[in-house]
Design an enzyme around this catalytic site. Structure first.
Site, mmCIF file in Angstrom:
data_model
loop_
_atom_site.group_PDB
_atom_site.id
_atom_site.type_symbol
_atom_site.label_atom_id
_atom_site.label_comp_id
_atom_site.label_asym_id
_atom_site.label_seq_id
_atom_site.Cartn_x
_atom_site.Cartn_y
_atom_site.Cartn_z
ATOM 1 N N HIS A 89 14.627 -8.552 34.582
ATOM 2 C CA HIS A 89 13.215 -8.174 34.540
ATOM 3 C C HIS A 89 13.087 -6.667 34.769
ATOM 4 C CE1 HIS A 89 8.924 -9.192 34.715
ATOM 5 N NE2 HIS A 89 8.820 -8.294 35.686
ATOM 6 N N MET B 263 0.886 -12.564 37.583
ATOM 7 C CA MET B 263 1.230 -11.755 38.750
ATOM 8 C C MET B 263 0.760 -12.482 40.013
ATOM 9 S SD MET B 263 2.837 -9.204 37.559
ATOM 10 C CE MET B 263 2.994 -8.381 39.164
ATOM 11 N N MET C 234 6.441 1.193 34.900
ATOM 12 C CA MET C 234 5.173 1.600 35.505
ATOM 13 C C MET C 234 4.885 3.057 35.174
ATOM 14 S SD MET C 234 5.340 -0.353 39.202
ATOM 15 C CE MET C 234 6.771 0.519 39.827
ATOM 16 N N SER D 123 14.306 -8.666 39.401
ATOM 17 C CA SER D 123 13.598 -7.444 39.021
ATOM 18 C C SER D 123 14.393 -6.213 39.426
ATOM 19 C CB SER D 123 12.224 -7.395 39.696
ATOM 20 O OG SER D 123 11.630 -6.132 39.499
ATOM 21 N N ASP E 30 5.560 -13.563 38.863
ATOM 22 C CA ASP E 30 6.176 -12.334 39.374
ATOM 23 C C ASP E 30 5.432 -11.849 40.607
ATOM 24 O OD1 ASP E 30 7.309 -9.850 39.809
ATOM 25 O OD2 ASP E 30 6.646 -8.980 37.915
ATOM 26 N N GLY E 31 6.161 -11.773 41.739
ATOM 27 C CA GLY E 31 5.568 -11.194 42.939
ATOM 28 C C GLY E 31 5.728 -12.055 44.166
ATOM 29 N N GLY E 32 6.572 -11.638 45.101
ATOM 30 C CA GLY E 32 6.723 -12.361 46.344
ATOM 31 C C GLY E 32 7.378 -13.718 46.216
ATOM 32 N N GLY F 117 12.686 -10.138 43.174
ATOM 33 C CA GLY F 117 13.160 -8.779 43.389
ATOM 34 C C GLY F 117 13.841 -8.639 44.729
ATOM 35 N N SER F 118 13.051 -8.352 45.747
ATOM 36 C CA SER F 118 13.600 -8.148 47.089
ATOM 37 C C SER F 118 14.361 -9.360 47.596
ATOM 38 C CB SER F 118 12.468 -7.809 48.067
ATOM 39 O OG SER F 118 11.771 -6.656 47.659
ATOM 40 N N GLY G 30 2.495 -2.899 41.080
ATOM 41 C CA GLY G 30 2.667 -1.495 41.404
ATOM 42 C C GLY G 30 3.701 -1.220 42.470
ATOM 43 N N PHE G 31 3.995 -2.227 43.293
ATOM 44 C CA PHE G 31 4.961 -2.052 44.378
ATOM 45 C C PHE G 31 5.793 -3.309 44.544
ATOM 46 C CE2 PHE G 31 1.294 0.585 45.397
ATOM 47 C CZ PHE G 31 1.880 1.818 45.659
ATOM 48 N N GLY G 32 7.056 -3.148 44.902
ATOM 49 C CA GLY G 32 7.894 -4.287 45.220
ATOM 50 C C GLY G 32 7.721 -4.692 46.669
ATOM 51 N N GLY G 33 8.243 -5.868 47.003
ATOM 52 C CA GLY G 33 8.259 -6.311 48.388
ATOM 53 C C GLY G 33 6.951 -6.814 48.946
ATOM 54 N N HIS H 161 8.483 -5.679 31.239
ATOM 55 C CA HIS H 161 7.102 -5.862 31.700
ATOM 56 C C HIS H 161 6.421 -4.497 31.736
ATOM 57 C CE1 HIS H 161 4.477 -6.965 35.480
ATOM 58 N NE2 HIS H 161 3.741 -6.720 34.414
ATOM 59 N N MET I 111 3.701 -2.264 32.673
ATOM 60 C CA MET I 111 2.537 -2.019 33.535
ATOM 61 C C MET I 111 2.034 -0.618 33.229
ATOM 62 S SD MET I 111 3.669 -3.768 37.158
ATOM 63 C CE MET I 111 5.434 -3.501 37.037
ATOM 64 N N ASP J 65 10.550 -3.668 35.212
ATOM 65 C CA ASP J 65 9.174 -3.289 35.510
ATOM 66 C C ASP J 65 8.939 -1.829 35.141
ATOM 67 O OD1 ASP J 65 7.915 -5.640 36.702
ATOM 68 O OD2 ASP J 65 9.392 -5.410 38.297
#
Length: 213
Positions: free
Chosen positions: A32, A136, A36, A7, A172-174, A194-195, A141-144, A65, A67, A34
């Protein structure tokens, strides 16, 4: 074959072109993006003009993506920018079926996104209009953010609905090397990282560890 989609949200925004080229060379399967709007989610990232710039730095598929509220307003712009996939949130428009079919009519692959708290029963009625289902595993709305374990059950449910159709199942997410194996076992075949990739000391190794977990 598991696809890894780093991401861009986690990249260094002061040198995005270089970051895209770097992550491409590290073995990313997709990029990816994102998008927003600060309304559907409590943050703002970038729009179609930036996606157009990303296109100039890679030949890998751009997984865009959205959002954003009422994504139907901007489909044409993201198609023109070079998106290969455009995914829209089930929660963001009252006419998601129409939007998904419109995306396909423009020659781009379509996808529907579900937030962690949204049931996916409606996927049964949308499955023949999508090329990708994105679940999701954090609130967008936020990374990490940390992975929400209950999403694993939704991955299994989505895999049952998809069956043997040629539809990608993305999470997607964590996503990390620690939970990637469980996600793959549940049926996911595209993992957004991402992170865990961009903050790694060796992003290429991080991609391979997630892919081979």
């Amino acid at each position: 074959m598991i696809k890894i989609a780093p991401s861009i949200l986690a990249a260094d925004f002061s040198k995005l072109g270089q970051q895209i080229e770097f992550i491409d060379a590290c073995g990313a399967d997709m990029i990816h993006c994102d998008v927003m709007d600060g309304m559907f989610v409590p943050n703002y990232s970038f729009g179609h003009s930036m996606v157009k710039m990303f296109r100039e730095h890679t030949e890998k598929p751009l997984d865009v993506h959205l959002m954003i509220e009422k994504p139907e307003r901007y489909i044409d712009e993201f198609v023109a920018a070079g998106a290969d996939y455009i995914t829209v949130h089930f929660e963001a428009t009252p006419h998601v079926h129409r939007v998904l079919n419109y995306i396909r009519s423009k020659g781009v692959k379509s996808g529907v996104v579900y937030n962690p708290g949204t049931p996916i029963d409606s996927l049964k009625h949308l499955i023949d209009s999508v090329d990708m289902v994105l679940l999701m595993s954090v609130n967008p709305g936020f990374g990490g953010q940390k992975f929400i374990p209950s999403v694993l059950e939704k991955v299994k449910q989505a895999r049952e609905i998809i069956g043997n159709r040629d539809v990608l199942l993305e999470v997607d997410g964590g996503v990390t090397k620690e939970n990637a194996a469980a996600l793959k076992a549940a049926g996911a075949n595209v993992l957004v990282a991402g992170s865990s990739v961009f903050s790694a000391s060796d992003p290429k190794k991080a991609i391979e560890e997630i892919r081979n977990a």
